[in-house]
Motif scaffolding. Sequence first.
Motif, PDB file in Angstrom:
ATOM      1  N   PRO A  29      43.823 -92.296  67.844  1.00 47.36           N
ATOM      2  CA  PRO A  29      44.156 -93.079  66.645  1.00 47.36           C
ATOM      3  C   PRO A  29      43.078 -92.959  65.566  1.00 47.36           C
ATOM      4  O   PRO A  29      41.889 -92.862  65.878  1.00 47.36           O
ATOM      5  N   ASN A  30      43.519 -92.942  64.303  1.00 50.69           N
ATOM      6  CA  ASN A  30      42.561 -92.898  63.190  1.00 50.69           C
ATOM      7  C   ASN A  30      41.735 -94.172  63.129  1.00 50.69           C
ATOM      8  O   ASN A  30      40.575 -94.164  62.714  1.00 50.69           O
ATOM      9  N   LYS A  31      42.345 -95.287  63.520  1.00 51.07           N
ATOM     10  CA  LYS A  31      41.619 -96.549  63.612  1.00 51.07           C
ATOM     11  C   LYS A  31      42.246 -97.356  64.735  1.00 51.07           C
ATOM     12  O   LYS A  31      43.390 -97.123  65.135  1.00 51.07           O
ATOM     13  N   GLY A  32      41.487 -98.315  65.238  1.00 52.07           N
ATOM     14  CA  GLY A  32      41.969 -99.081  66.376  1.00 52.07           C
ATOM     15  C   GLY A  32      41.728 -98.340  67.679  1.00 52.07           C
ATOM     16  O   GLY A  32      41.100 -97.274  67.703  1.00 52.07           O
ATOM     17  N   SER A  33      42.238 -98.898  68.783  1.00 50.55           N
ATOM     18  CA  SER A  33      41.987 -98.340  70.108  1.00 50.55           C
ATOM     19  C   SER A  33      43.219 -98.487  70.984  1.00 50.55           C
ATOM     20  O   SER A  33      44.053 -99.360  70.767  1.00 50.55           O
ATOM     21  N   LEU A  34      43.311 -97.622  71.975  1.00 49.63           N
ATOM     22  CA  LEU A  34      44.312 -97.756  73.024  1.00 49.63           C
ATOM     23  C   LEU A  34      43.637 -98.442  74.204  1.00 49.63           C
ATOM     24  O   LEU A  34      42.694 -97.908  74.791  1.00 49.63           O
ATOM     25  N   LEU A  35      44.112 -99.654  74.528  1.00 53.66           N
ATOM     26  CA  LEU A  35      43.520-100.426  75.620  1.00 53.66           C
ATOM     27  C   LEU A  35      44.513-100.535  76.769  1.00 53.66           C
ATOM     28  O   LEU A  35      45.683-100.846  76.563  1.00 53.66           O
ATOM     29  N   VAL A  36      44.048-100.275  77.973  1.00 53.63           N
ATOM     30  CA  VAL A  36      44.846-100.433  79.191  1.00 53.63           C
ATOM     31  C   VAL A  36      44.096-101.405  80.088  1.00 53.63           C
ATOM     32  O   VAL A  36      42.971-101.128  80.512  1.00 53.63           O
ATOM     33  N   ASP A  37      44.709-102.559  80.366  1.00 54.06           N
ATOM     34  CA  ASP A  37      44.037-103.623  81.123  1.00 54.06           C
ATOM     35  C   ASP A  37      42.687-103.978  80.498  1.00 54.06           C
ATOM     36  O   ASP A  37      41.703-104.247  81.197  1.00 54.06           O
ATOM     37  N   GLY A  38      42.646-103.945  79.161  1.00 52.10           N
ATOM     38  CA  GLY A  38      41.429-104.307  78.448  1.00 52.10           C
ATOM     39  C   GLY A  38      40.385-103.210  78.372  1.00 52.10           C
ATOM     40  O   GLY A  38      39.319-103.405  77.786  1.00 52.10           O
ATOM     41  N   VAL A  39      40.680-102.049  78.947  1.00 50.75           N
ATOM     42  CA  VAL A  39      39.730-100.938  78.948  1.00 50.75           C
ATOM     43  C   VAL A  39      40.173 -99.897  77.924  1.00 50.75           C
ATOM     44  O   VAL A  39      41.330 -99.461  77.930  1.00 50.75           O
ATOM     45  N   GLU A  40      39.262 -99.501  77.042  1.00 50.82           N
ATOM     46  CA  GLU A  40      39.605 -98.490  76.041  1.00 50.82           C
ATOM     47  C   GLU A  40      39.721 -97.113  76.695  1.00 50.82           C
ATOM     48  O   GLU A  40      38.864 -96.693  77.469  1.00 50.82           O
ATOM     49  N   ILE A  41      40.810 -96.415  76.380  1.00 50.88           N
ATOM     50  CA  ILE A  41      40.980 -95.052  76.871  1.00 50.88           C
ATOM     51  C   ILE A  41      40.235 -94.113  75.925  1.00 50.88           C
ATOM     52  O   ILE A  41      40.472 -94.106  74.716  1.00 50.88           O
ATOM     53  N   ASN A  42      39.312 -93.342  76.489  1.00 48.03           N
ATOM     54  CA  ASN A  42      38.524 -92.403  75.701  1.00 48.03           C
ATOM     55  C   ASN A  42      38.402 -91.088  76.466  1.00 48.03           C
ATOM     56  O   ASN A  42      39.017 -90.893  77.520  1.00 48.03           O
ATOM     57  N   GLN A  43      37.605 -90.164  75.938  1.00 48.15           N
ATOM     58  CA  GLN A  43      37.487 -88.849  76.562  1.00 48.15           C
ATOM     59  C   GLN A  43      36.930 -88.933  77.988  1.00 48.15           C
ATOM     60  O   GLN A  43      37.265 -88.116  78.841  1.00 48.15           O
ATOM     61  N   LYS A  44      36.111 -89.934  78.255  1.00 51.89           N
ATOM     62  CA  LYS A  44      35.493 -90.046  79.584  1.00 51.89           C
ATOM     63  C   LYS A  44      36.488 -90.456  80.664  1.00 51.89           C
ATOM     64  O   LYS A  44      36.417 -89.994  81.805  1.00 51.89           O
ATOM     65  N   ASN A  45      37.425 -91.347  80.319  1.00 48.15           N
ATOM     66  CA  ASN A  45      38.359 -91.829  81.340  1.00 48.15           C
ATOM     67  C   ASN A  45      39.800 -91.372  81.101  1.00 48.15           C
ATOM     68  O   ASN A  45      40.718 -91.789  81.814  1.00 48.15           O
ATOM     69  N   GLN A  46      39.999 -90.523  80.098  1.00 48.64           N
ATOM     70  CA  GLN A  46      41.345 -90.062  79.734  1.00 48.64           C
ATOM     71  C   GLN A  46      42.061 -89.411  80.923  1.00 48.64           C
ATOM     72  O   GLN A  46      43.249 -89.634  81.142  1.00 48.64           O
TER      73      GLN A  46
END
Length: 203
Positions: A29-46
């Motif tokens: 996303p250009n702004k904001g975050s994708l959260l799963v169970d309160g955890v942000e999905i990023n390159q480390k946990n994608q």
Amino acid sequence: SKGDRIGILGDSGKGKSTILDLLMSLLKPNKGSLLVDGVEINQKNQHEWFKKITHVPQQIFLNDTSILENIALGVPKDDIDIDRVYEACQIAQIDEFIEGLTLRYNSLIGENGAQLSGGQHQRIGVARALYKRADVIFLDEATNALDSSTESELIDSINNINKDITIVIVSHNLSSLSQCNKIFRIDEYGKCKDISNEYFERN
């Protein structure tokens, strides 16, 4: 929430598939975050997120191999859990068709599933998703190429899926979302609105 059936409704070109790509973490996303169970999905946990989700597109990719190998796609044949395949096919309501074939689960389906109807293509896709035992299933226009009777049968199959599994269905057809408990419409300006209350009051 876990177990929700979420519908995303909108005309072609309004951003439905983009929303799906964001939810699957294929787009950042250009702004904001994708959260799963309160955890942000990023390159480390994608990659861990990818293990928990599966995607059923409108056009199902099928190999010119057996039904068994197509359902357990990517799993070496000797490692396929046949009981898990049976269970997935029962829920996807394609088991009777397969049992009626001469070679049953070892039947070849032809190049890109040439031996199968459109509805059977989609059921194989649903069975494949169930075999993976994902926590979230994304269906992207998965019923749009089907006639109304086959679409209704496939929707019933989807409704048979374990209630702990979250399902997100993208469609431009409201009837495809009849099993959803939440429905969001993307309007002509690309804005997303929750229309659940007005839909359920009307129906």
